[in-house]
Design a protein around this motif. Structure first.
Motif, PDB file in Angstrom:
ATOM      1  N   ALA A   1      -4.787   6.474  -6.312  1.00 40.90           N
ATOM      2  CA  ALA A   1      -4.832   6.999  -4.949  1.00 40.90           C
ATOM      3  C   ALA A   1      -3.788   6.320  -4.082  1.00 40.90           C
ATOM      4  O   ALA A   1      -3.552   5.114  -4.196  1.00 40.90           O
ATOM      5  N   ALA A   2      -3.171   7.105  -3.208  1.00 32.79           N
ATOM      6  CA  ALA A   2      -2.189   6.598  -2.251  1.00 32.79           C
ATOM      7  C   ALA A   2      -2.563   7.105  -0.866  1.00 32.79           C
ATOM      8  O   ALA A   2      -2.762   8.303  -0.665  1.00 32.79           O
ATOM      9  N   LEU A   3      -2.650   6.185   0.080  1.00 35.10           N
ATOM     10  CA  LEU A   3      -3.052   6.504   1.447  1.00 35.10           C
ATOM     11  C   LEU A   3      -1.934   6.087   2.395  1.00 35.10           C
ATOM     12  O   LEU A   3      -1.445   4.958   2.340  1.00 35.10           O
ATOM     13  N   ASP A   4      -1.525   7.018   3.261  1.00 32.37           N
ATOM     14  CA  ASP A   4      -0.415   6.788   4.187  1.00 32.37           C
ATOM     15  C   ASP A   4      -0.901   7.093   5.603  1.00 32.37           C
ATOM     16  O   ASP A   4      -1.206   8.248   5.918  1.00 32.37           O
ATOM     17  N   LEU A   5      -0.978   6.055   6.438  1.00 31.31           N
ATOM     18  CA  LEU A   5      -1.324   6.235   7.846  1.00 31.31           C
ATOM     19  C   LEU A   5      -0.040   6.167   8.656  1.00 31.31           C
ATOM     20  O   LEU A   5       0.543   5.094   8.845  1.00 31.31           O
ATOM     21  N   GLY A   6       0.410   7.318   9.115  1.00 30.34           N
ATOM     22  CA  GLY A   6       1.650   7.392   9.863  1.00 30.34           C
ATOM     23  C   GLY A   6       1.418   7.489  11.358  1.00 30.34           C
ATOM     24  O   GLY A   6       0.295   7.399  11.849  1.00 30.34           O
ATOM     25  N   THR A   7       2.479   7.708  12.094  1.00 30.35           N
ATOM     26  CA  THR A   7       2.401   7.813  13.538  1.00 30.35           C
ATOM     27  C   THR A   7       1.701   9.096  13.969  1.00 30.35           C
ATOM     28  O   THR A   7       1.036   9.133  15.002  1.00 30.35           O
TER      29      THR A   7
ATOM     30  N   GLY B   1       5.701   8.447  -3.807  1.00 31.00           N
ATOM     31  CA  GLY B   1       6.413   7.246  -4.228  1.00 31.00           C
ATOM     32  C   GLY B   1       5.460   6.132  -4.646  1.00 31.00           C
ATOM     33  O   GLY B   1       5.693   5.443  -5.645  1.00 31.00           O
ATOM     34  N   MET B   2       4.381   5.957  -3.894  1.00 33.24           N
ATOM     35  CA  MET B   2       3.396   4.937  -4.249  1.00 33.24           C
ATOM     36  C   MET B   2       2.716   5.254  -5.573  1.00 33.24           C
ATOM     37  O   MET B   2       2.511   4.374  -6.416  1.00 33.24           O
ATOM     38  N   LEU B   3       2.357   6.518  -5.766  1.00 34.20           N
ATOM     39  CA  LEU B   3       1.718   6.908  -7.023  1.00 34.20           C
ATOM     40  C   LEU B   3       2.645   6.666  -8.210  1.00 34.20           C
ATOM     41  O   LEU B   3       2.227   6.151  -9.253  1.00 34.20           O
ATOM     42  N   THR B   4       3.911   7.025  -8.050  1.00 34.06           N
ATOM     43  CA  THR B   4       4.874   6.829  -9.133  1.00 34.06           C
ATOM     44  C   THR B   4       4.985   5.346  -9.497  1.00 34.06           C
ATOM     45  O   THR B   4       4.990   4.978 -10.678  1.00 34.06           O
ATOM     46  N   ARG B   5       5.051   4.478  -8.486  1.00 34.36           N
ATOM     47  CA  ARG B   5       5.152   3.039  -8.738  1.00 34.36           C
ATOM     48  C   ARG B   5       3.906   2.501  -9.444  1.00 34.36           C
ATOM     49  O   ARG B   5       4.005   1.717 -10.398  1.00 34.36           O
ATOM     50  N   MET B   6       2.737   2.900  -8.962  1.00 36.52           N
ATOM     51  CA  MET B   6       1.502   2.395  -9.561  1.00 36.52           C
ATOM     52  C   MET B   6       1.377   2.810 -11.021  1.00 36.52           C
ATOM     53  O   MET B   6       1.002   2.009 -11.885  1.00 36.52           O
ATOM     54  N   MET B   7       1.697   4.063 -11.303  1.00 35.83           N
ATOM     55  CA  MET B   7       1.561   4.553 -12.675  1.00 35.83           C
ATOM     56  C   MET B   7       2.585   3.904 -13.595  1.00 35.83           C
ATOM     57  O   MET B   7       2.295   3.606 -14.753  1.00 35.83           O
TER      58      MET B   7
END
Length: 354
Positions: A32-38, A335-341
């Motif tokens: 899981a990847a969570l992104d809290l943006g503006t 991008g986060m998912l790719t890095r984690m995997m």
């Protein structure tokens, strides 16, 4: 900081949330990847496949966390409450769907706000989610990571832009000639995003004058970055791919393609003639607020943000005119998912022999 090497189990969460999160020996194959943006809060849950990953769940909500930040330098109470509600929904999803790893990040609004860290501490106490504030450079690197599969063998360089809510990230990328991993060789983060620009009372992007003023302001910032890296010179030499990842460019693509409603599979990875994207920009500007609210690729929630984003895009086109634009409906989460995997496949690092 969330530990990307461990399954997600919240720290001191409320009892009702803690009961639903799986322990390490019960976690499924998803990440899981969570992104809290503006402007948005987004969650993506995906399972690895041979060629990448398959999305199994997602969440997206406009929270306008950066509302009023440009003038107060603080996150407003109402904005924090909206974001907290969205993050509670994300935590509930993760309760129902155990994951092997979670990476959760916050970007420009929390970077800039004097009370950004305090807000994230509140979120940890209320939901168990631990978000870390990432730098502008890491934001650019994650966008590069997610968009790397769209590069082609003939590309020498790539210019990637991400028009966000509180900032615009520009990444200048070297593409190795023999298929290696792309390298970030320059980046700039402009404190100009769709939310900050939309809140300016003296510059209304719905007027021609206000729109042109924003284009000129952004172009001035970009020209300095161009002087450092000689990007225009590289574009004239050929082999430079212009890539955009943001709601602005996906909207332009949807309009240019005359889609009756937005469809990600038709847009993500699409390469447009820039002239077609420019015409789509003109069409959006001509619609005005009511027309944008009714447009199937915009809608009422995004009315105020589309034209500020288009002004940033127009500035990029002014400084770096290219014949084509590759549109990416992907970004930090991918991008986060790719890095984690990739880290999971690599396994634990061995200690060097002494």
């Amino acid at each position: 900081m969330t530990d990307a090497s461990a399954p997600f189990v919240p720290d001191s969460p409320p009892a009702q949330a803690a009961a639903g999160f799986a322990r390490a020996d019960h976690c499924g194959p998803a990440f899981a990847a969570l992104d809290l943006g503006t402007n948005n809060c987004r969650l993506l849950v995906a399972a690895p496949t041979a060629g990448g990953f398959r999305v199994v769940d997602s969440f997206s909500r406009i929270v306008r966390l950066g509302e009023g930040l440009a003038t107060s330098n603080r996150l407003a109470d109402a904005a924090m409450d909206r974001a907290a509600t969205a993050l509670r929904a994300c935590a509930e999803k993760l309760t129902r769907r155990p994951v092997r790893r979670l990476e959760a990040v916050a970007t420009e609004a929390c970077r800039r706000a004097a009370n950004g860290q305090a807000f994230l501490a509140r979120i940890t106490a209320e939901t168990g989610l631990r978000l870390r504030i990432i730098s502008a450079r890491e934001e650019a690197e994650l966008a590069m990571e997610s968009c790397a599969p769209l590069l082609e063998p003939q590309d020498r360089r790539a210019l990637l832009f991400d028009i966000g809510g509180g900032s615009t990230e520009i990444a200048w990328i070297r593409v190795p000639p023999e298929g290696g991993a792309p390298e970030l060789i320059g980046y700039v983060s402009l404190p100009l995003g769709v939310v900050t620009l939309a809140e300016r009372v003296h510059q209304d992007c719905f007027t021609e004058r206000g729109f042109c003023e924003v284009v000129a302001e952004v172009a001035e910032h970009l020209a300095e970055f161009d002087r450092i890296h000689r990007i225009g010179q590289e574009i004239r030499a050929g082999g430079v791919r212009l890539m955009g990842t943001s709601g602005t460019v996906t909207t332009l693509a949807g309009v240019a393609m005359a889609l009756p409603r937005y469809r990600r599979p038709l847009v993500d990875g699409k390469t447009l003639d820039c002239e077609a994207a420019d015409l789509a920009l003109g069409d959006l500007f001509a619609l005005g607020r009511e027309g944008l609210a009714a447009h199937p690729c915009v809608g009422p929630d995004r009315v105020e943000f589309v034209l500020p984003g288009c002004a940033v895009y127009a500035a990029i086109r002014r400084v770096w005119p290219t014949p084509r634009l590759t549109v990416a409906d992907r970004g930090l989460r991918e991008g986060m998912l790719t890095r984690m995997m990739r880290a999971e496949r690599a396994g634990p690092r061995r200690r060097p022999l002494r």
